[in-house]
Design an enzyme around this catalytic site. Structure first.
Site, PDB file in Angstrom:
ATOM      1  N   GLY A   1      49.401  43.964  35.464  1.00  0.00           N
ATOM      2  CA  GLY A   1      47.987  43.673  36.097  1.00  0.00           C
ATOM      3  C   GLY A   1      47.680  42.455  37.163  1.00  0.00           C
ATOM      4  O   GLY A   1      46.703  41.941  37.406  1.00  0.00           O
TER       5      GLY A   1
ATOM      6  N   HIS B   1      51.273  33.270  41.664  1.00  0.00           N
ATOM      7  CA  HIS B   1      50.344  32.182  41.044  1.00  0.00           C
ATOM      8  C   HIS B   1      50.865  32.207  39.620  1.00  0.00           C
ATOM      9  O   HIS B   1      51.157  33.093  38.744  1.00  0.00           O
ATOM     10  CB  HIS B   1      48.815  32.640  40.935  1.00  0.00           C
ATOM     11  CG  HIS B   1      48.656  34.124  40.742  1.00  0.00           C
ATOM     12  ND1 HIS B   1      48.936  35.154  41.637  1.00  0.00           N
ATOM     13  CD2 HIS B   1      47.915  34.530  39.757  1.00  0.00           C
ATOM     14  CE1 HIS B   1      48.577  36.274  40.877  1.00  0.00           C
ATOM     15  NE2 HIS B   1      47.904  35.657  39.891  1.00  0.00           N
TER      16      HIS B   1
HETATM   17  P1  5GP Z   1      46.489  38.162  38.702  1.00  0.00           P
HETATM   18  O1  5GP Z   1      45.699  39.350  37.899  1.00  0.00           O
HETATM   19  O2  5GP Z   1      46.894  38.814  39.915  1.00  0.00           O
HETATM   20  O3  5GP Z   1      47.591  37.456  37.906  1.00  0.00           O
HETATM   21  O4  5GP Z   1      45.480  37.205  38.643  1.00  0.00           O
HETATM   22  C1  5GP Z   1      44.763  37.007  39.857  1.00  0.00           C
HETATM   23  C2  5GP Z   1      43.419  35.740  39.422  1.00  0.00           C
HETATM   24  O5  5GP Z   1      42.930  35.452  40.689  1.00  0.00           O
HETATM   25  C3  5GP Z   1      42.298  36.397  38.484  1.00  0.00           C
HETATM   26  O6  5GP Z   1      42.399  35.664  37.576  1.00  0.00           O
HETATM   27  C4  5GP Z   1      41.309  36.231  39.651  1.00  0.00           C
HETATM   28  O7  5GP Z   1      40.102  36.193  38.669  1.00  0.00           O
HETATM   29  C5  5GP Z   1      41.629  35.349  40.354  1.00  0.00           C
HETATM   30  N1  5GP Z   1      40.872  35.082  41.796  1.00  0.00           N
HETATM   31  C6  5GP Z   1      40.776  36.448  42.520  1.00  0.00           C
HETATM   32  N2  5GP Z   1      40.095  36.328  43.613  1.00  0.00           N
HETATM   33  C7  5GP Z   1      39.931  34.919  43.689  1.00  0.00           C
HETATM   34  C8  5GP Z   1      39.087  34.207  44.659  1.00  0.00           C
HETATM   35  O8  5GP Z   1      38.788  34.301  45.610  1.00  0.00           O
HETATM   36  N3  5GP Z   1      38.885  32.659  44.132  1.00  0.00           N
HETATM   37  C9  5GP Z   1      39.300  32.266  42.926  1.00  0.00           C
HETATM   38  N4  5GP Z   1      39.200  30.775  42.661  1.00  0.00           N
HETATM   39  N5  5GP Z   1      40.157  32.899  42.219  1.00  0.00           N
HETATM   40  C10 5GP Z   1      40.363  34.433  42.469  1.00  0.00           C
END
Ligand code: 5GP
Length: 116
Positions: free
Chosen positions: A95, A102
């Protein structure tokens, strides 16, 4: 923006706002915009690495710094005693939505296992 850059590069360059809780020359940490727990922070390298599977041996120290910063922030947020979870999603089945490596710090509530 070059092709491999994501929204996180804009956050690094302060082109879009984020609640930054830690910054060094190599690492940035900011609160997740859609928190999944009372504490939800993302720790990222400033260097563009699309995911942990794209990290290279020369990134070894940087990867270590991400975890050390995560632990430091967990203590600062007061969730080190109760416990917290670090999550690194990589690829579609995990996901991963943002293709910039990150580490999620999640805490402040009890977590379930296994994750969904
Ligand atoms: P992934 O699903 O890729 O592991 O997590 C990406 C995370 O980035 C998600 O939890 C999402 O809420 C966060 N996220 C996405 N876009 C932004 C943004 O523009 N600002 C911040 N602070 N978080 C973001």
């Amino acid at each position: 923006m070059t092709v491999e850059e994501t929204i996180f590069s804009k956050i690094i360059r302060k082109e879009i706002p984020a609640t930054i809780v830690y910054e060094s020359d190599k690492v940035l940490a900011f609160r997740d915009i859609y928190p999944k727990a009372p504490v939800h922070i993302l720790v990222i390298p400033k260097k563009v690495i699309s995911g942990v599977s794209s990290a290279r041996p020369e990134d070894k120290e940087l990867l270590g710094e991400l975890l050390l910063v995560a632990a430091e922030l967990a203590t600062k947020e007061g969730i080190d005693k109760s416990g917290y979870r670090l999550v690194v999603n990589d690829g579609k089945d995990a996901g991963q939505a943002v293709d910039h490596l990150h580490v999620h710090i999640l805490g402040g509530r009890e977590m379930e296992w296994p994750p969904g």
